[in-house]
Design a protein around this motif. Sequence first.
Motif, PDB file in Angstrom:
ATOM      1  N   TYR A 235      -0.148  37.198  41.271  1.00 28.98           N
ATOM      2  CA  TYR A 235       0.598  35.968  40.589  1.00 28.98           C
ATOM      3  C   TYR A 235       1.982  35.653  41.361  1.00 28.98           C
ATOM      4  O   TYR A 235       2.165  34.327  41.758  1.00 28.98           O
ATOM      5  CB  TYR A 235       0.904  36.511  39.108  1.00 28.98           C
ATOM      6  CG  TYR A 235       1.894  35.287  38.321  1.00 28.98           C
ATOM      7  CD1 TYR A 235       1.144  34.034  38.126  1.00 28.98           C
ATOM      8  CD2 TYR A 235       3.306  35.109  38.606  1.00 28.98           C
ATOM      9  CE1 TYR A 235       2.151  33.085  37.614  1.00 28.98           C
ATOM     10  CE2 TYR A 235       3.836  34.300  37.958  1.00 28.98           C
ATOM     11  CZ  TYR A 235       3.273  33.212  37.652  1.00 28.98           C
ATOM     12  OH  TYR A 235       4.172  31.911  37.039  1.00 28.98           O
ATOM     13  N   GLN A 236       2.502  36.698  41.735  1.00 29.22           N
ATOM     14  CA  GLN A 236       3.669  36.649  42.642  1.00 29.22           C
ATOM     15  C   GLN A 236       3.192  35.837  43.953  1.00 29.22           C
ATOM     16  O   GLN A 236       3.905  35.011  44.532  1.00 29.22           O
ATOM     17  CB  GLN A 236       4.371  37.696  42.918  1.00 29.22           C
ATOM     18  CG  GLN A 236       5.929  37.562  43.351  1.00 29.22           C
ATOM     19  CD  GLN A 236       6.695  36.447  42.940  1.00 29.22           C
ATOM     20  OE1 GLN A 236       6.758  36.447  41.551  1.00 29.22           O
ATOM     21  NE2 GLN A 236       7.352  35.548  43.826  1.00 29.22           N
ATOM     22  N   LEU A 237       2.304  36.337  44.453  1.00 28.47           N
ATOM     23  CA  LEU A 237       1.821  35.679  45.718  1.00 28.47           C
ATOM     24  C   LEU A 237       1.402  34.279  45.751  1.00 28.47           C
ATOM     25  O   LEU A 237       1.630  33.569  46.521  1.00 28.47           O
ATOM     26  CB  LEU A 237       0.427  36.506  46.301  1.00 28.47           C
ATOM     27  CG  LEU A 237       0.493  37.786  46.902  1.00 28.47           C
ATOM     28  CD1 LEU A 237      -1.038  38.245  47.239  1.00 28.47           C
ATOM     29  CD2 LEU A 237       1.330  37.750  48.384  1.00 28.47           C
ATOM     30  N   MET A 238       0.906  33.982  44.712  1.00 23.88           N
ATOM     31  CA  MET A 238       0.429  32.426  44.415  1.00 23.88           C
ATOM     32  C   MET A 238       1.547  31.500  43.893  1.00 23.88           C
ATOM     33  O   MET A 238       1.795  30.677  44.396  1.00 23.88           O
ATOM     34  CB  MET A 238      -0.583  32.329  43.271  1.00 23.88           C
ATOM     35  CG  MET A 238      -2.085  33.049  43.595  1.00 23.88           C
ATOM     36  SD  MET A 238      -3.327  32.586  42.424  1.00 23.88           S
ATOM     37  CE  MET A 238      -4.736  33.272  43.492  1.00 23.88           C
ATOM     38  N   VAL A 239       2.480  32.538  43.486  1.00 24.75           N
ATOM     39  CA  VAL A 239       3.994  31.592  43.354  1.00 24.75           C
ATOM     40  C   VAL A 239       4.549  31.143  44.636  1.00 24.75           C
ATOM     41  O   VAL A 239       5.169  30.010  44.822  1.00 24.75           O
ATOM     42  CB  VAL A 239       5.009  32.177  42.330  1.00 24.75           C
ATOM     43  CG1 VAL A 239       6.419  31.744  42.627  1.00 24.75           C
ATOM     44  CG2 VAL A 239       4.431  32.576  41.083  1.00 24.75           C
ATOM     45  N   GLU A 240       4.402  31.961  45.549  1.00 25.29           N
ATOM     46  CA  GLU A 240       4.965  32.106  46.838  1.00 25.29           C
ATOM     47  C   GLU A 240       4.101  31.080  47.572  1.00 25.29           C
ATOM     48  O   GLU A 240       4.630  30.260  48.451  1.00 25.29           O
ATOM     49  CB  GLU A 240       4.908  33.058  47.747  1.00 25.29           C
ATOM     50  CG  GLU A 240       6.180  34.111  46.872  1.00 25.29           C
ATOM     51  CD  GLU A 240       6.094  35.558  47.419  1.00 25.29           C
ATOM     52  OE1 GLU A 240       5.279  35.746  48.446  1.00 25.29           O
ATOM     53  OE2 GLU A 240       6.524  36.464  46.892  1.00 25.29           O
ATOM     54  N   PHE A 241       2.763  30.932  47.444  1.00 24.77           N
ATOM     55  CA  PHE A 241       1.835  30.267  48.231  1.00 24.77           C
ATOM     56  C   PHE A 241       1.851  28.817  47.726  1.00 24.77           C
ATOM     57  O   PHE A 241       1.937  27.967  48.479  1.00 24.77           O
ATOM     58  CB  PHE A 241       0.370  30.853  48.254  1.00 24.77           C
ATOM     59  CG  PHE A 241      -0.543  29.919  48.843  1.00 24.77           C
ATOM     60  CD1 PHE A 241      -0.773  29.967  50.218  1.00 24.77           C
ATOM     61  CD2 PHE A 241      -1.374  29.281  48.477  1.00 24.77           C
ATOM     62  CE1 PHE A 241      -1.580  28.981  51.005  1.00 24.77           C
ATOM     63  CE2 PHE A 241      -2.567  28.444  48.887  1.00 24.77           C
ATOM     64  CZ  PHE A 241      -2.434  28.203  50.165  1.00 24.77           C
ATOM     65  N   PHE A 242       1.678  28.495  46.445  1.00 20.60           N
ATOM     66  CA  PHE A 242       1.753  27.230  45.901  1.00 20.60           C
ATOM     67  C   PHE A 242       3.020  26.591  45.719  1.00 20.60           C
ATOM     68  O   PHE A 242       3.314  25.416  45.569  1.00 20.60           O
ATOM     69  CB  PHE A 242       0.924  27.110  44.610  1.00 20.60           C
ATOM     70  CG  PHE A 242      -0.605  27.345  44.957  1.00 20.60           C
ATOM     71  CD1 PHE A 242      -1.451  26.689  45.521  1.00 20.60           C
ATOM     72  CD2 PHE A 242      -0.922  28.535  44.080  1.00 20.60           C
ATOM     73  CE1 PHE A 242      -2.719  26.935  45.495  1.00 20.60           C
ATOM     74  CE2 PHE A 242      -2.539  28.914  44.393  1.00 20.60           C
ATOM     75  CZ  PHE A 242      -3.158  28.046  45.058  1.00 20.60           C
ATOM     76  N   GLN A 243       4.204  27.519  46.035  1.00 22.04           N
ATOM     77  CA  GLN A 243       5.437  27.153  45.662  1.00 22.04           C
ATOM     78  C   GLN A 243       5.572  26.525  44.438  1.00 22.04           C
ATOM     79  O   GLN A 243       6.587  25.392  44.234  1.00 22.04           O
ATOM     80  CB  GLN A 243       5.905  26.156  46.916  1.00 22.04           C
ATOM     81  CG  GLN A 243       5.896  26.834  48.366  1.00 22.04           C
ATOM     82  CD  GLN A 243       6.042  25.750  49.404  1.00 22.04           C
ATOM     83  OE1 GLN A 243       6.922  24.867  49.202  1.00 22.04           O
ATOM     84  NE2 GLN A 243       5.602  26.008  50.469  1.00 22.04           N
ATOM     85  N   GLN A 244       5.120  27.280  43.168  1.00 23.14           N
ATOM     86  CA  GLN A 244       5.101  26.794  42.000  1.00 23.14           C
ATOM     87  C   GLN A 244       5.205  27.896  41.078  1.00 23.14           C
ATOM     88  O   GLN A 244       4.991  29.017  41.339  1.00 23.14           O
ATOM     89  CB  GLN A 244       4.023  25.845  41.631  1.00 23.14           C
ATOM     90  CG  GLN A 244       3.794  24.709  42.328  1.00 23.14           C
ATOM     91  CD  GLN A 244       2.680  23.803  41.930  1.00 23.14           C
ATOM     92  OE1 GLN A 244       2.522  23.375  40.701  1.00 23.14           O
ATOM     93  NE2 GLN A 244       1.623  23.300  42.725  1.00 23.14           N
ATOM     94  N   GLN A 245       5.910  27.527  40.044  1.00 21.58           N
ATOM     95  CA  GLN A 245       6.034  28.744  39.044  1.00 21.58           C
ATOM     96  C   GLN A 245       5.452  28.299  37.484  1.00 21.58           C
ATOM     97  O   GLN A 245       6.256  27.547  36.757  1.00 21.58           O
ATOM     98  CB  GLN A 245       7.481  29.140  38.887  1.00 21.58           C
ATOM     99  CG  GLN A 245       7.960  30.085  37.856  1.00 21.58           C
ATOM    100  CD  GLN A 245       7.043  31.519  37.912  1.00 21.58           C
ATOM    101  OE1 GLN A 245       6.284  31.359  37.564  1.00 21.58           O
ATOM    102  NE2 GLN A 245       7.769  32.451  38.774  1.00 21.58           N
ATOM    103  N   PRO A 246       4.289  28.422  37.330  1.00 19.73           N
ATOM    104  CA  PRO A 246       3.718  27.832  36.176  1.00 19.73           C
ATOM    105  C   PRO A 246       4.121  28.077  34.817  1.00 19.73           C
ATOM    106  O   PRO A 246       4.169  27.608  33.748  1.00 19.73           O
ATOM    107  CB  PRO A 246       2.357  27.966  36.234  1.00 19.73           C
ATOM    108  CG  PRO A 246       1.905  28.418  37.523  1.00 19.73           C
ATOM    109  CD  PRO A 246       3.286  29.101  38.151  1.00 19.73           C
ATOM    110  N   LEU A 247       5.033  29.321  34.690  1.00 18.50           N
ATOM    111  CA  LEU A 247       5.481  29.737  33.476  1.00 18.50           C
ATOM    112  C   LEU A 247       7.114  29.576  33.617  1.00 18.50           C
ATOM    113  O   LEU A 247       7.697  30.051  32.568  1.00 18.50           O
ATOM    114  CB  LEU A 247       5.302  31.316  33.359  1.00 18.50           C
ATOM    115  CG  LEU A 247       4.089  31.707  33.024  1.00 18.50           C
ATOM    116  CD1 LEU A 247       3.916  33.211  32.766  1.00 18.50           C
ATOM    117  CD2 LEU A 247       3.657  31.230  31.552  1.00 18.50           C
ATOM    118  N   SER A 248       7.781  29.003  34.276  1.00 24.17           N
ATOM    119  CA  SER A 248       8.949  28.502  34.491  1.00 24.17           C
ATOM    120  C   SER A 248       9.514  27.545  33.608  1.00 24.17           C
ATOM    121  O   SER A 248       8.481  26.799  32.967  1.00 24.17           O
ATOM    122  CB  SER A 248       9.522  28.194  35.933  1.00 24.17           C
ATOM    123  OG  SER A 248       8.807  26.783  35.955  1.00 24.17           O
TER     124      SER A 248
END
Length: 248
Positions: A235-248
């Motif tokens: 999940y953290q990798l994808m936050v960094e890759f997509f530059q998005q935080q779906p749960l923010s």
Amino acid sequence: MFGIIKDWREQWIVDHSPYTDEQWRRIAAKIDILDRLNDQELTRLIHLAILFLHDKSINGVQGFEVTDAMKQSIALQACLPILNLGLDWYKGWSSVLIYPSSYISETTATDEVGVVHTGYQHRSGEAWLHGPVILSWDDVKDAGRRDGHNVVIHEFVHKLDMLNGRANGFPPIQSAVDRERWTKIMEQGFAEFQYSAKAGIDDYGATSPAEFFAVLSEVFFERPQDLIDAYPDIYQLMVEFFQQQPLS
């Protein structure tokens, strides 16, 4: 100078969109996973979708009529993964083909002794290297409802993966993401997933690293808590890759 011209051209395309902002927002309101976006993010997504439709053709197959609303819905979901990456991540191809329902596609596989086997498989979508994205409208029309399945996101993530060659679960990595860390975490996650199913994650992800990446990307945007519960590091990798935080 080139950047100024590019920005001017893109603004002109946005300003001359055949659809009003109200029409875009009406379509977006029907896609549940977009309600996490603030107004600024939604506006940026709409602008990306306008540019996407200007750059790519979306056509029906087998006489299927693709309406304007269908095109807008597909464009919005296709652009969600690149919201903070940009349309250049979809460069090198030009069309999206829509079947009315699942379709039959020829498959090939090579066994352990090198013999190539051909067969046929019902598909809801596929992405071709340097070619089109193909989707089944029956599988697209209910996408975005937070059920963890989204064929649009799945196939367009394959396109991101294909930017550096055939899909293998290792897309071009930005400088903010450590390549060795990505490889280690994704390989460990894939190996574990092949032997242990995870709640809320389609076991189709166990078929290859490319499908693992695409399936987990669906979950990242649709049901991020399921991905956190199963693979917090991914999940953290994808936050960094997509530059998005779906749960923010």
